[in-house]
Design a protein around this motif. Structure first.
Motif, short mmCIF file in Angstrom:
data_model
loop_
_atom_site.label_atom_id
_atom_site.label_comp_id
_atom_site.label_asym_id
_atom_site.label_seq_id
_atom_site.Cartn_x
_atom_site.Cartn_y
_atom_site.Cartn_z
N VAL A 3 0.85 -1.18 0.00
CA VAL A 3 0.00 0.00 0.00
C VAL A 3 0.89 1.24 0.00
CG1 VAL A 3 -1.75 1.30 1.26
CG2 VAL A 3 -1.80 -1.21 1.26
N PRO A 4 0.70 2.17 -0.96
CA PRO A 4 1.54 3.37 -1.01
C PRO A 4 1.46 4.16 0.30
CG PRO A 4 0.22 3.17 -3.01
CD PRO A 4 -0.30 2.14 -2.04
N ASP A 5 2.60 4.65 0.74
CA ASP A 5 2.66 5.44 1.97
C ASP A 5 2.40 6.91 1.63
OD1 ASP A 5 3.14 6.61 4.38
OD2 ASP A 5 5.31 6.30 4.35
N HIS A 6 1.20 7.39 1.97
CA HIS A 6 0.85 8.78 1.67
C HIS A 6 1.10 9.69 2.87
CE1 HIS A 6 -0.86 7.92 -2.25
NE2 HIS A 6 -1.52 6.91 -1.72
N SER A 7 1.66 9.16 3.92
CA SER A 7 1.85 9.97 5.12
C SER A 7 2.86 11.09 4.91
CB SER A 7 2.30 9.08 6.29
OG SER A 7 3.57 8.49 6.02
N ILE A 8 3.74 10.92 3.92
CA ILE A 8 4.76 11.96 3.69
C ILE A 8 4.28 13.02 2.71
CG2 ILE A 8 6.64 10.35 4.17
CD1 ILE A 8 7.21 10.25 1.18
N ASP A 9 3.12 12.83 2.07
CA ASP A 9 2.65 13.79 1.08
C ASP A 9 2.49 15.20 1.64
OD1 ASP A 9 2.65 11.72 -0.68
OD2 ASP A 9 0.48 11.54 -0.87
N PRO A 10 1.89 15.38 2.84
CA PRO A 10 1.78 16.75 3.37
C PRO A 10 3.13 17.41 3.56
CG PRO A 10 0.29 15.27 4.54
CD PRO A 10 1.17 14.40 3.69
N ARG A 11 4.14 16.65 3.97
CA ARG A 11 5.48 17.22 4.15
C ARG A 11 6.08 17.65 2.81
NH1 ARG A 11 7.12 12.44 7.04
NH2 ARG A 11 9.03 12.40 5.79
N ILE A 12 5.85 16.85 1.79
CA ILE A 12 6.36 17.19 0.46
C ILE A 12 5.67 18.46 -0.04
CG2 ILE A 12 6.45 16.47 -1.95
CD1 ILE A 12 6.76 13.60 -0.99
N PHE A 13 4.35 18.54 0.13
CA PHE A 13 3.62 19.72 -0.32
C PHE A 13 4.07 20.97 0.42
CE2 PHE A 13 -0.54 18.37 -2.58
CZ PHE A 13 0.17 17.49 -3.38
N GLU A 14 4.24 20.86 1.72
CA GLU A 14 4.65 22.02 2.52
C GLU A 14 6.02 22.51 2.08
OE1 GLU A 14 5.45 23.29 7.20
OE2 GLU A 14 4.80 21.25 6.70
N GLY A 36 13.84 19.53 2.63
CA GLY A 36 12.89 20.20 3.51
C GLY A 36 11.80 19.26 4.00
N ALA A 37 11.46 18.28 3.16
CA ALA A 37 10.42 17.31 3.54
C ALA A 37 10.97 16.11 4.27
CB ALA A 37 9.67 16.85 2.28
N PHE A 55 4.53 20.73 -8.91
CA PHE A 55 3.96 22.08 -8.83
C PHE A 55 2.45 22.02 -9.06
CE2 PHE A 55 2.48 26.10 -10.49
CZ PHE A 55 3.17 27.05 -9.76
N CYS A 56 2.04 21.30 -10.10
CA CYS A 56 0.62 21.21 -10.42
C CYS A 56 -0.17 20.51 -9.32
CB CYS A 56 0.43 20.48 -11.75
SG CYS A 56 1.07 21.41 -13.18
N ALA A 57 0.45 19.53 -8.67
CA ALA A 57 -0.20 18.84 -7.56
C ALA A 57 -0.41 19.79 -6.38
CB ALA A 57 0.62 17.63 -7.14
N VAL A 58 0.56 20.67 -6.15
CA VAL A 58 0.47 21.61 -5.04
C VAL A 58 -0.71 22.57 -5.23
CG1 VAL A 58 1.61 23.58 -3.93
CG2 VAL A 58 2.92 21.50 -4.40
N VAL A 59 -0.90 23.08 -6.45
CA VAL A 59 -1.94 24.08 -6.69
C VAL A 59 -3.26 23.47 -7.15
CG1 VAL A 59 -0.23 25.85 -7.27
CG2 VAL A 59 -1.26 24.48 -9.11
N ASP A 60 -3.30 22.15 -7.27
CA ASP A 60 -4.46 21.49 -7.87
C ASP A 60 -5.77 21.81 -7.18
OD1 ASP A 60 -5.65 19.38 -9.69
OD2 ASP A 60 -6.07 18.46 -7.75
N ASP A 109 -1.30 31.33 -0.65
CA ASP A 109 0.00 30.89 -1.18
C ASP A 109 -0.14 30.24 -2.55
OD1 ASP A 109 1.15 31.87 1.09
OD2 ASP A 109 1.61 29.93 1.98
N ASP A 110 -1.15 29.40 -2.71
CA ASP A 110 -1.33 28.75 -4.00
C ASP A 110 -1.74 29.76 -5.07
OD1 ASP A 110 -0.74 26.45 -2.68
OD2 ASP A 110 -2.72 25.54 -2.88
N PHE A 111 -2.53 30.76 -4.69
CA PHE A 111 -2.93 31.79 -5.64
C PHE A 111 -1.71 32.59 -6.10
CE2 PHE A 111 -5.44 35.83 -6.58
CZ PHE A 111 -6.00 35.33 -7.74
N VAL A 112 -0.82 32.90 -5.18
CA VAL A 112 0.42 33.60 -5.54
C VAL A 112 1.28 32.73 -6.46
CG1 VAL A 112 2.60 34.52 -4.64
CG2 VAL A 112 0.44 35.06 -3.48
N LEU A 113 1.34 31.44 -6.18
CA LEU A 113 2.09 30.53 -7.06
C LEU A 113 1.55 30.61 -8.49
CD1 LEU A 113 2.54 27.30 -4.89
CD2 LEU A 113 4.27 28.99 -5.46
#
Length: 207
Positions: A3-14, A36-37, A55-60, A109-113
């Motif tokens: 099962v993919p580990d999605h627990s690190i996704d918020p850290r990557i996005f931040e 940083g993550a 980048f696209c995932a961050v602002v999606d 932040d996403d709007f500025v991006l």
């Protein structure tokens, strides 16, 4: 199957959001984002094809939110609206503009991006593309008002796009220049006075 580990996704996005805001997409470093993550580049590439995909995932979610609002408003049938409703849609004295500002500020932040850090991505022309979406959503309402003779009839979609470009530039700039919420509130009040759509489009507004 693992099962993919999605627990690190918020850290990557931040981390990615911070790096993209600081340096823009083109100068942003995937290495810095991973550091940083606290993840390896291998872990990142298991989730995203590359920097643009990230980048696209961050602002999606922000993009989805924006288009959902545009479509929910643009999908109304102008022929089913009363004259008063059509006219009110161009009212700058109500709470609608402040609602928009709060909506955008909540996604700051996403709007500025999207506005100023997206060169090199599919969102490089976001400012123009967003106005094009709103022009398309708005044109039918103006056309219906023109058909009924309750506003001037010599403003077509092309000129409406130009006017909306000027209007939305006044909304973009406070975010690009880092205004806080109190400053944006004040700016919103000024914009509401600056853009009098009723007067510019010569709507027949009853006194």
């Amino acid at each position: 199957m693992a099962v993919p580990d999605h627990s690190i996704d918020p850290r990557i996005f931040e981390s990615a959001r911070k790096e993209f805001l600081a340096n823009g997409f083109e100068r942003a470093s995937l290495k810095a984002i991973c550091e940083g993550a606290g993840v390896t580049t291998g872990a990142l590439y298991k989730r995203y094809k590359g920097k643009e995909d990230l980048f696209c995932a961050v602002v999606d979610q922000t993009v989805k939110d924006l288009y959902e609002v545009a479509h929910s408003r643009g999908d109304r049938d102008p022929a089913a609206m009363s004259d008063a409703e059509l006219i009110k849609g161009w009212d700058m004295d109500g709470p609608d503009m402040m609602w928009w500002m709060r909506f955008l500020y909540d996604r700051h932040d996403d709007f500025v991006l999207l506005l100023s850090r997206s060169d090199g991505t599919r969102y490089a022309n976001f400012q123009h593309d967003w106005v094009a979406v709103l022009t398309n959503a708005t044109s039918a309402f103006l056309a219906e008002a023109q058909r009924r003779g309750i506003c001037r009839t010599d403003v077509g979609p092309e000129e409406l796009h130009i006017l909306l470009s000027a209007f939305w530039t006044t909304i973009y700039e406070p975010f690009i220049h880092g205004f806080d919420w109190e400053q944006i509130e004040q700016h919103c009040r000024i914009v509401c006075k600056l853009f009098n759509w009723h007067k510019a489009l010569e709507f027949h507004v009853e006194k």
